[in-house]
Write a protein that holds these residues in place. Structure first.
Motif, PDB file in Angstrom:
ATOM      1  N   LYS A  28       0.808  -1.214   0.000  1.00 27.74           N
ATOM      2  CA  LYS A  28       0.000   0.000   0.000  1.00 27.74           C
ATOM      3  C   LYS A  28       0.843   1.268   0.000  1.00 27.74           C
ATOM      4  CE  LYS A  28      -0.647   0.071   5.036  1.00 27.74           C
ATOM      5  NZ  LYS A  28       0.006   1.344   5.302  1.00 27.74           N
ATOM      6  N   ASP A  29       2.121   1.161   0.389  1.00 24.21           N
ATOM      7  CA  ASP A  29       3.003   2.330   0.403  1.00 24.21           C
ATOM      8  C   ASP A  29       3.878   2.428  -0.841  1.00 24.21           C
ATOM      9  OD1 ASP A  29       3.491   1.733   3.903  1.00 24.21           O
ATOM     10  OD2 ASP A  29       2.104   3.127   2.955  1.00 24.21           O
ATOM     11  N   GLY A  30       3.721   1.461  -1.774  1.00 21.47           N
ATOM     12  CA  GLY A  30       4.507   1.490  -3.005  1.00 21.47           C
ATOM     13  C   GLY A  30       5.817   0.731  -2.910  1.00 21.47           C
ATOM     14  N   ARG A  82      12.863  -1.455  -1.960  1.00 20.40           N
ATOM     15  CA  ARG A  82      12.768  -2.524  -0.976  1.00 20.40           C
ATOM     16  C   ARG A  82      12.787  -1.997   0.459  1.00 20.40           C
ATOM     17  NH1 ARG A  82      15.335  -5.650  -4.997  1.00 20.40           N
ATOM     18  NH2 ARG A  82      16.523  -3.763  -5.425  1.00 20.40           N
ATOM     19  N   ASP A  83      13.325  -0.799   0.664  1.00 21.09           N
ATOM     20  CA  ASP A  83      13.344  -0.200   1.996  1.00 21.09           C
ATOM     21  C   ASP A  83      13.410   1.316   1.861  1.00 21.09           C
ATOM     22  OD1 ASP A  83      16.685  -1.470   2.183  1.00 21.09           O
ATOM     23  OD2 ASP A  83      16.092   0.532   1.525  1.00 21.09           O
ATOM     24  N   LEU A  84      13.373   2.002   2.997  1.00 18.49           N
ATOM     25  CA  LEU A  84      13.345   3.464   3.001  1.00 18.49           C
ATOM     26  C   LEU A  84      14.581   4.065   2.339  1.00 18.49           C
ATOM     27  CD1 LEU A  84      12.207   6.196   3.920  1.00 18.49           C
ATOM     28  CD2 LEU A  84      13.323   5.830   6.130  1.00 18.49           C
ATOM     29  N   CYS A 128      14.404   3.780  -1.331  1.00 18.31           N
ATOM     30  CA  CYS A 128      13.342   4.672  -1.796  1.00 18.31           C
ATOM     31  C   CYS A 128      13.881   6.087  -1.967  1.00 18.31           C
ATOM     32  CB  CYS A 128      12.188   4.664  -0.792  1.00 18.31           C
ATOM     33  SG  CYS A 128      10.844   5.779  -1.219  1.00 18.31           S
ATOM     34  N   MET A 129      14.669   6.549  -0.996  1.00 17.42           N
ATOM     35  CA  MET A 129      15.232   7.889  -1.049  1.00 17.42           C
ATOM     36  C   MET A 129      16.254   8.023  -2.183  1.00 17.42           C
ATOM     37  SD  MET A 129      15.750   8.891   2.948  1.00 17.42           S
ATOM     38  CE  MET A 129      14.376   9.531   3.918  1.00 17.42           C
ATOM     39  N   ILE A 130      17.094   7.008  -2.339  1.00 13.24           N
ATOM     40  CA  ILE A 130      18.118   7.044  -3.390  1.00 13.24           C
ATOM     41  C   ILE A 130      17.475   7.026  -4.778  1.00 13.24           C
ATOM     42  CG2 ILE A 130      19.998   5.719  -4.454  1.00 13.24           C
ATOM     43  CD1 ILE A 130      20.900   5.003  -1.597  1.00 13.24           C
TER      44      ILE A 130
END
Length: 444
Positions: A125-127, A165-167, A170-172
């Motif tokens: 649900k968060d992508g 796969r993780d925060l 996601c940021m990178i």
């Protein structure tokens, strides 16, 4: 006092209500047009609006994921229906639809497209993609390397950050998709998000050997990133763009035609049209005639809108035909297209507003093709997009340990015949998504 007749000349602007409505219809995007048609139909029983809402793909894939079968020989899933970008889950596009649509407009081998569509349906649900490559590889019976490649494709889609796969990843993904390549920034994200959260500027500055000012900018940039690319279960409706025309190559030319025109159809209600003939009640007939006129006017406006938009699209394509082969845009203004189509500039302005075309290079806004003219020192007329491309080439070729300042880029452009001010270089650099030279510097 005397009464007498006089002739008085005065200027008065009058506009037909039909023209107002026609301009309003032309100005709307696809989603707004559908809403307008449904509202019109609720007040006019003579107008029938049929909107093909398609299949609720989100629920379909959730309930039938186990039904997917991967055929190694044919490199395809087999299920009871074929995914079609023209089928939509709701009257507005869900993000699942948007992501599937982006994938299905890309040119890639069928097996990759299949895997990418599977990965989209595996997002939470968060992508985020919570399934690991090995699990997916075993399930689909394909190489893990191919899965990794397809994950990379998903991560290039919009909104940026999808498929992480993780925060940290996601940021990178977000900064890389924004054109930022900064090793120090990525190391901070990977190793020291706790220091960022605590605003420990001194420790970060010391550890990565960067100035306090650079550290502050890095922290601000990291904090501006979205930890959740999207929430699929949000109650808020997320509106996504939908193409008005489809662009195809025929011979050496690119031609536009209406896209998905069967998604919404407008018709006259047959019951009331028959009643007009059969009824003897004059009040009933008057009511039907009045609404029949309104319904026909709206249908004509709808058809006229589609025709106008296709004509504008083809005029744009005629002007910018070489773009699809060379990536170079010619200088082009609204007035140029208005002159070709022999209509007012305001009509073109409304016709390109919030309109999109599905092209071999993806989904492009009509406005993308418009660019002001710029004259080089040798007299050659080029577009501002060409200058931006030149700036992009200069920055991409620079030494990352000694990035070029805007002043230096300005001098290089002058040497190449572009008489452009430093502040304009800064503006175009920012529009291209490049940070300042200080932020672009990489530590070796």
């Amino acid at each position: 006092m005397k009464n007498r007749l006089e002739q008085v000349i005065s200027q008065k602007i009058s506009i037909n209500t039909n023209i107002v409505q026609s301009l309003k219809v032309l100005h709307t995007n696809r989603m707004e047009l559908e809403e307008m048609a449904e509202i019109e139909a609720t007040s006019n029983p003579l107008l029938e609006v049929e909107i093909d809402k398609g299949v609720d793909w989100e629920q379909y894939f959730k309930k039938n994921r186990e039904a997917y079968i991967y055929d190694k020989n044919e490199s395809s899933y087999k299920d009871d229906s074929e995914y079609n970008f023209e089928n939509l889950a709701k009257s507005y596009d869900s993000l699942y639809d948007s992501l599937h649509g982006q994938i299905n407009t890309m040119y890639m081998p069928p097996n990759k497209k299949i895997i990418c569509n599977y990965l989209i349906d595996s997002l939470d649900k968060d992508g985020y993609l919570r399934e690991d490559e090995q699990t997916i590889s075993e399930l689909l019976e394909v190489d893990e390397a191919l899965i990794s490649e397809c994950i990379g494709i998903i991560q290039s889609l919009e909104p940026h950050g999808i498929g992480a796969r993780d925060l940290k990843e996601c940021m990178i993904i977000q900064i890389r998709n924004d054109g930022i390549e900064n090793d120090v920034l990525e190391k901070i994200i990977l190793n020291d998000l706790n220091l960022v959260a605590n605003l420990d500027i001194k420790k970060l500055s010391s550890k990565y050997n960067i100035s306090k000012e650079e550290t502050k900018k890095s922290i601000e940039l990291i904090k501006s990133l979205n930890p959740k690319p999207v929430e699929f279960d949000s109650d808020d409706k997320i509106a996504y763009v939908y193409p008005d025309v489809l662009v195809e190559k025929k011979g050496s030319k690119y031609i536009a035609k209406p896209y998905n025109e069967k998604r919404m159809s407008l018709n006259i209600n047959s019951y009331y049209s028959n009643l007009l003939i059969e009824s003897d009640d004059e009040d009933v007939k008057s009511y039907i005639r009045e609404n029949l006129t309104r319904a026909k006017e709206f249908i004509n406006e709808f058809d006229s809108r589609n025709t106008t938009i296709v004509n504008i699209a083809n005029a744009i394509l005629d002007f910018q035909n070489e773009y699809f082969d060379s990536d170079e845009l010619k200088p082009m203004t609204l007035s140029d297209i208005a002159e070709v189509l022999e209509c007012h500039v305001s009509t073109i302005s409304r016709g390109v507003n919030d309109k999109y075309m599905l092209t071999p290079k993806g989904l492009l806004e009509f406005k993308f093709f418009f660019s002001k003219a710029f004259q080089r020192g040798d007299g050659e007329v080029i577009s501002t997009s060409s200058i931006k491309q030149e700036i992009k080439k200069i920055i991409d070729a620079e030494d990352s340990s000694k990035p070029l300042s805007d002043s230096r880029i300005e001098k290089i452009l002058h040497q190449r015949g572009y008489d452009i001010a430093r502040r304009t270089v800064s503006k175009y650099r920012e529009e291209l998504g490049y940070l300042s030279s200080t932020m672009r510097k990489k530590v070796k």
